[in-house]
Design an enzyme around this catalytic site. Sequence first.
Site, PDB file in Angstrom:
ATOM      1  N   ALA A 280      60.766 -28.723 -47.282  1.00 35.02           N
ATOM      2  CA  ALA A 280      60.110 -29.496 -46.221  1.00 35.02           C
ATOM      3  C   ALA A 280      58.688 -29.055 -45.937  1.00 35.02           C
ATOM      4  O   ALA A 280      57.900 -29.833 -45.391  1.00 35.02           O
ATOM      5  CB  ALA A 280      60.937 -29.403 -44.936  1.00 35.02           C
ATOM      6  N   GLY A 283      56.567 -30.030 -42.701  1.00 37.65           N
ATOM      7  CA  GLY A 283      57.376 -31.065 -42.075  1.00 37.65           C
ATOM      8  C   GLY A 283      56.776 -32.441 -41.930  1.00 37.65           C
ATOM      9  O   GLY A 283      57.163 -33.185 -41.017  1.00 37.65           O
ATOM     10  N   ASP A 303      63.208 -24.797 -46.256  1.00 33.75           N
ATOM     11  CA  ASP A 303      62.146 -24.350 -47.145  1.00 33.75           C
ATOM     12  C   ASP A 303      62.347 -22.864 -47.414  1.00 33.75           C
ATOM     13  O   ASP A 303      63.014 -22.165 -46.634  1.00 33.75           O
ATOM     14  CB  ASP A 303      60.766 -24.592 -46.517  1.00 33.75           C
ATOM     15  CG  ASP A 303      59.651 -24.617 -47.544  1.00 33.75           C
ATOM     16  OD1 ASP A 303      59.324 -25.716 -48.045  1.00 33.75           O
ATOM     17  OD2 ASP A 303      59.112 -23.544 -47.881  1.00 33.75           O
ATOM     18  N   ASP A 332      65.118 -17.122 -54.439  1.00 38.48           N
ATOM     19  CA  ASP A 332      65.555 -16.709 -55.777  1.00 38.48           C
ATOM     20  C   ASP A 332      66.689 -17.618 -56.239  1.00 38.48           C
ATOM     21  O   ASP A 332      67.809 -17.550 -55.727  1.00 38.48           O
ATOM     22  CB  ASP A 332      66.017 -15.249 -55.734  1.00 38.48           C
ATOM     23  CG  ASP A 332      66.348 -14.701 -57.118  1.00 38.48           C
ATOM     24  OD1 ASP A 332      66.413 -15.502 -58.075  1.00 38.48           O
ATOM     25  OD2 ASP A 332      66.548 -13.484 -57.227  1.00 38.48           O
ATOM     26  N   CYS A 422      55.229 -35.657 -56.230  1.00 36.58           N
ATOM     27  CA  CYS A 422      53.927 -36.323 -56.185  1.00 36.58           C
ATOM     28  C   CYS A 422      53.237 -36.136 -57.534  1.00 36.58           C
ATOM     29  O   CYS A 422      52.080 -35.726 -57.630  1.00 36.58           O
ATOM     30  CB  CYS A 422      53.057 -35.805 -55.034  1.00 36.58           C
ATOM     31  SG  CYS A 422      52.759 -34.035 -55.033  1.00 36.58           S
TER      32      CYS A 422
END
Length: 487
Positions: A280, A283, A303, A332, A422
Site C-alpha cells: 500500500a 496509501g 506494506d 523476507d 505501473c
Amino acid sequence: MEGFSTMKKAIKVLLFACFLPVHIQVLSLSTTPRQNTISPNICNSAIEILEEQSIRNVPLDAALRRYSKRSDLDSQDQNSLRELLLGVARRQYRIDWRLREAGLDCTAEHRVITALGGGYIGEIGGTNIVDELTVLYPWLEGVINIAGSTGSTLEVDGMDLQTRLECPDWAWRGLNDVFDNEDDLTTEARALQQAAPLDLRVNTLKCKTRDDALRDIVNAGFDATPTPWSPIGIRLKHRVPLGKIPGLLSGIVEPQDEGSQLVAALLDARPGDKVADYCAGTGGKTLQIAAQMQNRGILYSLDVDADRLERGRSRCSKAGVSNVQRQAVQADMTRKDKWCKRRKRTFDRVLVDAPCSGVGSWRRKPDARRTWAGLKNGNENDEEEGDKGVERLANLLPLQQHILKRAARLVKPGGRLVYVTCSVLPEENERQIEEFLRGDEGCDWHLDPLRDFFVPFEAGNGRYLRLTPAQHNTDGFFAAVMTRNLN
C-alpha cells in the site's frame, strides 16, 4: 587550479546574466502558466543538481527537494528549475547522442547548455539564445550543427530508433514484445516522452458528486474538465500549485492519475467487506478503496515499510477515512508471515500493487529510465547500462511472484484478487499471471475480466486491462482480475 576554476565559473555567470533572460513556461501563483525567466542561478542550480544526482543516484525529485532546502530560490524560481530539469531528463538520450557525436563528454553542464542553447526544450523561447550561448560555450556550435541537423529539431539522420524514443537497453526488448510493430511502439514511446496532465480524484466520502467539486475548481479560475474514463476524476489542463486547488487541502480532492483510479476501481470493494491493499505504501489507493466501502467494513493497509504506512495516517485523517488498519508484513519472502498466515482465506477483496520497474510512469519521472536501473547520470556505455537494468529486472520478477502468491492466500473462496503494476513490460505482467496460474496455487483460481468496466479489457485477447498514455492519456498500467474458485 581550484581558484582558477571558481573564477572562470564566476565570469561565465556574469556573462550569462548579461545575455539572458531566457523564458520558460512555468507555474505561478495564478491559475494559468505564465512566462518566467531562466536566470544564471537557475541554470547553475540545474547543473549542480544533475551533478549531485550523478554521484548519489537518487530520483530527480528527491535531488531537487534536497537542493531546495539549502537554496534561496523562491517558489517561482524553483518551478522554473524543475521544468528545466524535467526538460533535460525527457531528452537526455538524444542530447547525449549529439554530445558523443561531437566528441564531448555527457556532463551535466553539457546537457543543460545543449538543451537551452539548441532550443531543444520546446517550452523555452528567446530569439537570440543560440547565438548568445555559443559565444559563452564555443563547443555548443559543434553539437548544434551535427550533420543532418535542421533548426531546433533534436533528432537527426543517423540517430537510431531506440535513442529517438528515449528507451534504455533494459526496457527495449520488453517494449518491442508488447508493441509488436514499429508504428505502435513509436506511438506509445513518444507518448511516454510527454509531460503528464494533473489529475485529481474526487473523494466521495466528502463530496457527493464529481460535478460539485469540478464546479468549485472551475469557478476558482482553473481550466478543468472531467476525466474521460474515471467517473470520479478531474483533469487540469495546466499543472498548478496544489495548495491553490479548491478542496485539496480539505481532502475533497486528491492528486491521483486517472489510470491509478481505474485500476483501484477494479477491486469493487463494497461496504462491509474485509479488504487488503497489499504493498500500500503511503496509501493513495487505500483512500480510494475506503471511499468505495463508504468507511464500512475493515480495510487493511499492508506494506513491508512500517514508516511508510505511518505516513499515510495523516492522509486518511484529511480524507475522513476511518476504517483503515495498518500492518507491516514480512519483507523476507523466504520466511513465513505469521499475520498473513492467521488470516488465510478470510478476505473478500485483495489488491496487489506490486513493486515494478515503473515504465508506465516515465511521463512523470523521466529520469527513472536511468535511476531505476541504478545508473549514474554520467557517461555510461550501453553495455554497462543494459547489464545493470537487466539484472535488476531479473531480480525483481521472483519478488513479484512471491508477493502475488502471498497476497492470494488471503482471499477467501469466491473472493477477488487484483494484480496491478505501473509497467507495460510483459515479463512483469502477463507472464507473471501465467506463471501463477500454472503453479500449484494457481489451480484454485481463474481469470475474471470485467466485461462492463469503464475501459475495455483488450490485452491478452480480452483477458487483461492495459492502460497506456497513447491510447488512454493515463500513466501506463497493467491489471489482471482473478477470482478464487468456490470448490
